[in-house]
Design a protein around this motif. Structure first.
Motif, PDB file in Angstrom:
ATOM      1  N   LEU A 146       0.804  -1.058   0.181  1.00 31.31           N
ATOM      2  CA  LEU A 146      -0.198   0.251  -0.126  1.00 31.31           C
ATOM      3  C   LEU A 146       0.601   1.333  -0.553  1.00 31.31           C
ATOM      4  O   LEU A 146       1.182   2.366  -0.706  1.00 31.31           O
ATOM      5  CB  LEU A 146      -0.790  -0.223   1.551  1.00 31.31           C
ATOM      6  CG  LEU A 146      -2.234   0.901   0.791  1.00 31.31           C
ATOM      7  CD1 LEU A 146      -2.802   1.400  -0.027  1.00 31.31           C
ATOM      8  CD2 LEU A 146      -2.898   0.991   3.073  1.00 31.31           C
ATOM      9  N   GLU A 147       2.118   0.809   0.137  1.00 25.50           N
ATOM     10  CA  GLU A 147       3.050   2.502   0.956  1.00 25.50           C
ATOM     11  C   GLU A 147       3.241   2.203  -0.531  1.00 25.50           C
ATOM     12  O   GLU A 147       4.051   3.796  -1.067  1.00 25.50           O
ATOM     13  CB  GLU A 147       3.839   2.092   1.969  1.00 25.50           C
ATOM     14  CG  GLU A 147       4.986   3.685   2.406  1.00 25.50           C
ATOM     15  CD  GLU A 147       3.793   4.506   2.162  1.00 25.50           C
ATOM     16  OE1 GLU A 147       4.368   5.651   2.616  1.00 25.50           O
ATOM     17  OE2 GLU A 147       3.276   3.878   3.299  1.00 25.50           O
ATOM     18  N   ASN A 148       3.826   1.580  -1.269  1.00 20.38           N
ATOM     19  CA  ASN A 148       4.695   1.203  -2.132  1.00 20.38           C
ATOM     20  C   ASN A 148       3.501   2.121  -3.667  1.00 20.38           C
ATOM     21  O   ASN A 148       4.156   2.862  -4.405  1.00 20.38           O
ATOM     22  CB  ASN A 148       5.046   0.081  -2.825  1.00 20.38           C
ATOM     23  CG  ASN A 148       6.433  -0.461  -2.340  1.00 20.38           C
ATOM     24  OD1 ASN A 148       7.254   0.404  -1.227  1.00 20.38           O
ATOM     25  ND2 ASN A 148       6.715  -1.814  -2.141  1.00 20.38           N
ATOM     26  N   ALA A 149       2.226   1.596  -3.264  1.00 21.47           N
ATOM     27  CA  ALA A 149       1.399   2.271  -4.785  1.00 21.47           C
ATOM     28  C   ALA A 149       0.627   3.774  -4.458  1.00 21.47           C
ATOM     29  O   ALA A 149       1.035   4.330  -5.187  1.00 21.47           O
ATOM     30  CB  ALA A 149      -0.352   1.662  -3.908  1.00 21.47           C
ATOM     31  N   ARG A 150       1.232   4.084  -2.657  1.00 22.88           N
ATOM     32  CA  ARG A 150       0.765   5.534  -2.427  1.00 22.88           C
ATOM     33  C   ARG A 150       1.964   6.037  -2.873  1.00 22.88           C
ATOM     34  O   ARG A 150       2.231   7.435  -3.086  1.00 22.88           O
ATOM     35  CB  ARG A 150       1.273   6.279  -0.853  1.00 22.88           C
ATOM     36  CG  ARG A 150      -0.191   5.210  -0.776  1.00 22.88           C
ATOM     37  CD  ARG A 150      -0.406   5.300   1.223  1.00 22.88           C
ATOM     38  NE  ARG A 150      -1.802   5.269   1.272  1.00 22.88           N
ATOM     39  CZ  ARG A 150      -2.075   4.628   2.873  1.00 22.88           C
ATOM     40  NH1 ARG A 150      -1.517   4.535   3.800  1.00 22.88           N
ATOM     41  NH2 ARG A 150      -3.335   4.569   2.863  1.00 22.88           N
ATOM     42  N   LEU A 151       3.260   5.295  -3.119  1.00 24.47           N
ATOM     43  CA  LEU A 151       4.871   6.542  -3.846  1.00 24.47           C
ATOM     44  C   LEU A 151       4.399   6.467  -5.071  1.00 24.47           C
ATOM     45  O   LEU A 151       5.139   7.718  -6.023  1.00 24.47           O
ATOM     46  CB  LEU A 151       5.760   6.112  -3.014  1.00 24.47           C
ATOM     47  CG  LEU A 151       5.739   5.935  -2.053  1.00 24.47           C
ATOM     48  CD1 LEU A 151       7.290   4.549  -1.396  1.00 24.47           C
ATOM     49  CD2 LEU A 151       6.339   7.030  -1.236  1.00 24.47           C
ATOM     50  N   ALA A 153       2.459   6.809  -6.690  1.00 28.33           N
ATOM     51  CA  ALA A 153       0.973   7.546  -7.148  1.00 28.33           C
ATOM     52  C   ALA A 153       1.303   8.792  -7.312  1.00 28.33           C
ATOM     53  O   ALA A 153       1.310   9.662  -7.560  1.00 28.33           O
ATOM     54  CB  ALA A 153      -0.590   7.071  -5.973  1.00 28.33           C
ATOM     55  N   SER A 154       2.493   9.171  -5.510  1.00 24.52           N
ATOM     56  CA  SER A 154       3.218  10.830  -5.696  1.00 24.52           C
ATOM     57  C   SER A 154       4.363  11.115  -6.845  1.00 24.52           C
ATOM     58  O   SER A 154       4.308  11.874  -7.138  1.00 24.52           O
ATOM     59  CB  SER A 154       3.230  10.463  -4.362  1.00 24.52           C
ATOM     60  OG  SER A 154       2.895  10.435  -3.595  1.00 24.52           O
ATOM     61  N   HIS A 343      -3.836   2.896 -11.742  1.00 21.86           N
ATOM     62  CA  HIS A 343      -3.959   4.536 -11.420  1.00 21.86           C
ATOM     63  C   HIS A 343      -5.179   4.305 -12.450  1.00 21.86           C
ATOM     64  O   HIS A 343      -4.992   5.219 -13.843  1.00 21.86           O
ATOM     65  CB  HIS A 343      -3.124   5.337 -11.297  1.00 21.86           C
ATOM     66  CG  HIS A 343      -1.749   4.620 -10.176  1.00 21.86           C
ATOM     67  ND1 HIS A 343      -1.861   5.009  -9.328  1.00 21.86           N
ATOM     68  CD2 HIS A 343      -0.737   4.094 -11.101  1.00 21.86           C
ATOM     69  CE1 HIS A 343      -0.691   4.445  -8.368  1.00 21.86           C
ATOM     70  NE2 HIS A 343      -0.234   4.213  -9.573  1.00 21.86           N
TER      71      HIS A 343
END
Length: 345
Positions: A146-151, A153-154, A343
Motif C-alpha cells: 500500500l505504501e509503495n502504491a502511494r509512493l 501515485a505521488s 491508477h
C-alpha cells in the motif's frame, strides 16, 4: 532493524483469534471424545471451555508480541520461549489438583492424561505462533504494498506536474511570439491561433489524472499541431489516422504530445525540407512517425522517452518501442485497457 507494532496489527490478530479459537476447539476436543469414554452430553461445554482456553492462549501470545515485536530479530526467539513458558505455567495451573474423569483414570499431575493434555497445549501453542507469524507477515506485506502504491501515485503526480511546468515556459514564449507576428500580418489567423492556444492550455493544465482517453490526447495533439503549422507554415505537415474504436482506450497524459513535440524540436523544418509527422493507430498500438532530418546537435538527451517508459512501468502498461532508420524515426506506445491500469483518473 526494529518494527513498530501498530494498533491495526493487534486488531487483526484479535480478529483471527476469535474465529480460529472456535476451529482449534473443534479440532482438539472432538478427537478426545472420540478416543475416550467421555459422555457426549458434556461435549458442547467442552467445546466452549477449550475455545476459551485457546482465546486465553491467544491473548498471552498477542501480549508477548506487543511487548517484544519491536526489539529486532532476537525478539522473535524471546517471544517463542516466553510463549512456551507461559503455556506450561498456564496448563499446570489449570490441572493442578483438578480431578475429573479422563484418560486413564483422571487428569492428575502424575497421570498420563495430564501429559497428554500438556503435549496438546504445546501443540496448540505452536499452531497459534505459526498463525500469528503468518498474519503479521501478510499484514506487513500488504502495508508495504500500500505504501509503495502511494509512493508510485505521488511519483506519477510529480511527473505530471513536471511535464506541465516543462510545457509552459518555452512553449508560451514561442506561442506568444507567433501570436504577435500573426496579429501584425493576419488578425483572423491570430484569432484562430489564440483559440487553439487557449484550448490546448486548458486541456494541458486542468487535467487532474495520470491517464486520458486516446480521443482527449489526440484533441490536444491536433490543437498543438495546428498551432505549430500556423507557426511554421508549409514546413510542417501532419496526419492523424487513429480508428474511432481506439479512442475510448487510455494513454498516459501528454504521451503523444511529447512525441510530437520531440519531433518538431529535434528536426529541421523548412519549405525545402518539410517535416512530416504521422500519428497512426492499429490494434492496440499508436505510432508517431516522422521523417528524419536532425538539426545540428538535435540528438536530444532521451529524458522524455525515459520519463514515458517509467510512467508506463508504473501504470502496468506495455512497452515504448523506438525504431530508427536512415530516413524515419518512430515511437510506438500501447493503449491501456481498463484492466491494465493501476491508477485511475
Amino acid at each position: 532493524m526494529t518494527m513498530m507494532v501498530t494498533s491495526s496489527e493487534i486488531r487483526k490478530q484479535v480478529l483471527v483469534a476469535l474465529y480460529s479459537s472456535v476451529a482449534i476447539s473443534l479440532l482438539t476436543t472432538t478427537p478426545v471424545f472420540m478416543m475416550t469414554r467421555l459422555s457426549f452430553g458434556i461435549y458442547p461445554w467442552a467445546l466452549v471451555f477449550t475455545a476459551v482456553l485457546a482465546l486465553v492462549m491467544w491473548g498471552l501470545n498477542i501480549g508477548l508480541f506487543y511487548f517484544t515485536a519491536g526489539g529486532g530479530r532476537g525478539s522473535r526467539w524471546v517471544r517463542y520461549v516466553g510463549s512456551y513458558v507461559l503455556c506450561m505455567v498456564f496448563s499446570m495451573g489449570i490441572f493442578h489438583g483438578w480431578q475429573s474423569p479422563g484418560i486413564n483414570g483422571g487428569l492428575t499431575m502424575r497421570g498420563r492424561g495430564f501429559y497428554f493434555h500438556l503435549i496438546l497445549f504445546f501443540s496448540v501453542d505452536t499452531v497459534l505462533l505459526i498463525i500469528q507469524d503468518l498474519v503479521v507477515t501478510r499484514w506487513r506485506k500488504a502495508a508495504v504494498e500500500l505504501e509503495n502504491a502511494r509512493l508510485r501515485a505521488s511519483n506519477m503526480e510529480a511527473m505530471n506536474q513536471q511535464l506541465k511546468q516543462q510545457i509552459q515556459p518555452h512553449f508560451l514564449f514561442n506561442s506568444l511570439s507567433t501570436l504577435k507576428s500573426l496579429i501584425r500580418h493576419s488578425p483572423a489567423a491570430a484569432d484562430e491561433y489564440l483559440m487553439k492556444l487557449s484550448a490546448f492550455l486548458r486541456r494541458a493544465i486542468d487535467h487532474p489524472g495520470e491517464v486520458v482517453t486516446v480521443g482527449e490526447e489526440l484533441a490536444l495533439c491536433v490543437d498543438y499541431l495546428e498551432m505549430q503549422r500556423m507557426r511554421f507554415g508549409e514546413a510542417l505537415r501532419f496526419s492523424v489516422e487513429v480508428p474511432a474504436g481506439m479512442q475510448g482506450f487510455d494513454v498516459p497524459v501528454f504521451a503523444l504530445q511529447l512525441l510530437i513535440e520531440n519531433a518538431i524540436k529535434h528536426n529541421v523544418l523548412t519549405k525545402e525540407r518539410p517535416l512530416s509527422i504521422r500519428v497512426v493507430g492499429e490494434g492496440r498500438v499508436i505510432t508517431v512517425i516522422n521523417n528524419l532530418q536532425l538539426r545540428d546537435g538535435g540528438e536530444g538527451s532521451g529524458t522524455g522517452l525515459a520519463n514515458l517508459r517509467e510512467r508506463y512501468r508504473v501504470l502496468g502498461g506495455g512497452e515504448v518501442v523506438v525504431v530508427t532508420s536512415a530516413t524515419e524515426f518512430s515511437v510506438s506506445i500501447t493503449v491501456l485497457q481498463h484492466e491494465d491500469r493501476d491508477h485511475r483518473r
